[in-house]
Design a protein around this motif. Structure first.
Motif, PDB file in Angstrom:
ATOM      1  N   PHE A   7       2.874   5.135   1.429  1.00 22.86           N
ATOM      2  CA  PHE A   7       1.861   5.524   2.536  1.00 22.86           C
ATOM      3  C   PHE A   7       0.429   5.376   1.945  1.00 22.86           C
ATOM      4  N   ALA A   8       0.070   5.730   0.497  1.00 17.95           N
ATOM      5  CA  ALA A   8      -1.326   5.478   0.184  1.00 17.95           C
ATOM      6  C   ALA A   8      -1.330   5.947  -1.387  1.00 17.95           C
ATOM      7  N   ARG A   9      -1.977   5.241  -1.958  1.00 18.21           N
ATOM      8  CA  ARG A   9      -2.319   5.641  -3.720  1.00 18.21           C
ATOM      9  C   ARG A   9      -3.465   6.583  -3.400  1.00 18.21           C
ATOM     10  N   PRO A  10      -3.624   7.338  -4.465  1.00 18.21           N
ATOM     11  CA  PRO A  10      -4.815   8.280  -4.538  1.00 18.21           C
ATOM     12  C   PRO A  10      -6.178   7.387  -4.661  1.00 18.21           C
ATOM     13  N   ALA A  11      -7.186   7.859  -3.967  1.00 16.94           N
ATOM     14  CA  ALA A  11      -8.335   7.507  -4.080  1.00 16.94           C
ATOM     15  C   ALA A  11      -9.536   8.340  -4.705  1.00 16.94           C
ATOM     16  N   LEU A  12     -10.245   7.667  -5.594  1.00 15.69           N
ATOM     17  CA  LEU A  12     -11.224   8.506  -6.393  1.00 15.69           C
ATOM     18  C   LEU A  12     -12.230   9.168  -5.532  1.00 15.69           C
ATOM     19  N   GLU A  13     -12.333  10.279  -5.219  1.00 18.79           N
ATOM     20  CA  GLU A  13     -13.329  10.770  -4.302  1.00 18.79           C
ATOM     21  C   GLU A  13     -13.687  10.276  -3.011  1.00 18.79           C
ATOM     22  N   ALA A  14     -12.686   9.889  -2.468  1.00 16.73           N
ATOM     23  CA  ALA A  14     -12.535   9.431  -1.256  1.00 16.73           C
ATOM     24  C   ALA A  14     -11.083   9.524  -0.510  1.00 16.73           C
ATOM     25  N   LEU A  15     -11.004   9.580   0.731  1.00 15.43           N
ATOM     26  CA  LEU A  15      -9.732   9.678   1.678  1.00 15.43           C
ATOM     27  C   LEU A  15      -9.326   8.320   1.888  1.00 15.43           C
ATOM     28  N   PRO A  16      -8.036   7.979   1.303  1.00 16.22           N
ATOM     29  CA  PRO A  16      -7.362   6.644   1.448  1.00 16.22           C
ATOM     30  C   PRO A  16      -6.712   6.477   2.904  1.00 16.22           C
ATOM     31  N   VAL A  17      -6.643   5.131   3.268  1.00 12.74           N
ATOM     32  CA  VAL A  17      -6.111   4.928   4.628  1.00 12.74           C
ATOM     33  C   VAL A  17      -4.560   4.942   4.477  1.00 12.74           C
ATOM     34  N   VAL A  18      -4.023   5.432   5.613  1.00  9.22           N
ATOM     35  CA  VAL A  18      -2.533   5.816   5.183  1.00  9.22           C
ATOM     36  C   VAL A  18      -1.832   4.483   5.868  1.00  9.22           C
ATOM     37  N   ASN A  19      -1.030   3.893   5.318  1.00 14.30           N
ATOM     38  CA  ASN A  19      -0.567   2.662   5.668  1.00 14.30           C
ATOM     39  C   ASN A  19       0.854   2.879   5.884  1.00 14.30           C
ATOM     40  N   TRP A  20       1.315   3.088   7.312  1.00 14.06           N
ATOM     41  CA  TRP A  20       2.657   3.407   7.504  1.00 14.06           C
ATOM     42  C   TRP A  20       3.699   1.882   7.680  1.00 14.06           C
ATOM     43  N   PRO A  21       4.614   1.835   7.150  1.00 15.72           N
ATOM     44  CA  PRO A  21       5.400   0.594   7.339  1.00 15.72           C
ATOM     45  C   PRO A  21       5.754   0.380   8.692  1.00 15.72           C
ATOM     46  N   GLU A  22       5.803  -1.014   9.108  1.00 15.28           N
ATOM     47  CA  GLU A  22       5.862  -1.334  10.564  1.00 15.28           C
ATOM     48  C   GLU A  22       7.041  -0.699  11.346  1.00 15.28           C
ATOM     49  N   GLY A  23       6.777  -0.097  12.559  1.00 14.15           N
ATOM     50  CA  GLY A  23       7.677   0.305  13.154  1.00 14.15           C
ATOM     51  C   GLY A  23       7.945   1.720  12.821  1.00 14.15           C
ATOM     52  N   GLU A  24       7.472   2.564  11.863  1.00 10.21           N
ATOM     53  CA  GLU A  24       7.815   3.626  11.117  1.00 10.21           C
ATOM     54  C   GLU A  24       7.070   4.896  11.680  1.00 10.21           C
TER      55      GLU A  24
END
Length: 236
Positions: free
Chosen positions: A214-231
């Protein structure tokens, strides 16, 4: 601090973010924790909480999502005293303390269970949510379930890894799901990295997940969540 999202597999929304300690130049958690000693453990625990709340107050949307922070039970001397600093930080940075989740990890041996039970009693009285982190990887997992009655259990990534093709892991996970249902505990699958793992944990009925898929940790930020297609579930 870095932040990694925890997603709701039923609604498709972000349930919360875990705050993960990093060094000032982005050093890993392992590098930072290697410098923690008995002499500085209490201050370290307090400073991590304050920094996480400060960043959450600035970064989190006003959507009721949770901030999940790790804490070291062996660093907490008196629950009422140490939590006062956390509540002061919530007021200072305008963050609702009811959005706080405290995770205690199984990877740290609990020196005094009675002391931890007192911490949890105080935290629950304030309205905090309590979680066991890395469940299945460390010390006395089933004993902790019985003695501490956590609200949330985060299943260790070693149990999730390759779960779709591991009958023994599936049997264990099936038992954990049954226990959680009986004890009214919410489960989070940690370390989800593949589509096959995602589909397997969904089939088990686990409602929340966290991991590189879904997302790797982001330093002092909220990362964008990447859902697998269709999931991603359809919005309610």
């Amino acid at each position: 601090m870095a932040f990694q999202p925890i997603v709701n597999l039923v609604t498709g929304k972000i349930w919360g973010h875990e705050a993960l300690v990093r060094g000032p130049a982005g050093e890993s958690a392992a590098e930072v924790l290697a410098q923690v000693t008995d002499a500085n453990r209490y201050r370290f625990d307090q400073e991590c909480r304050i920094k996480a709340v400060e960043l959450a107050g600035r970064l989190f949307p006003d959507d009721g999502s949770f901030l999940s922070v790790n804490f070291q039970p062996n660093a907490v001397y008196r629950a009422e005293t140490c939590i006062r600093t956390t509540l002061q930080a919530c007021r200072r940075f305008d963050f609702d303390p009811r959005r706080l989740v405290f995770e205690f990890t199984e990877n740290e041996p609990i020196i005094d269970v009675a002391h931890l039970e007192e911490i949890i009693r105080v935290y629950r009285g304030i309205g905090f949510t309590l979680a066991i982190d890395d469940f299945g990887a460390g010390y006395a997992g089933l004993n902790l379930l019985a003695e501490l009655s956590p609200d949330i259990v985060k299943i260790d990534m070693k149990l999730i890894r390759g779960i779709e093709a591991a009958p023994r892991q599936q049997a264990i996970l099936r038992a954990v799901v049954g226990l959680a249902r009986e004890l009214d505990i919410t489960l989070v699958a940690e370390g989800v990295e593949t589509l096959a793992e995602l589909r397997a944990i969904r089939a088990f009925g686990i409602p929340l997940a966290q991991g590189y898929l879904f997302a790797r940790p982001a330093l002092e930020a909220l990362p964008v969540v990447n859902w697998p297609e269709g999931e991603k579930p359809a919005a309610e």
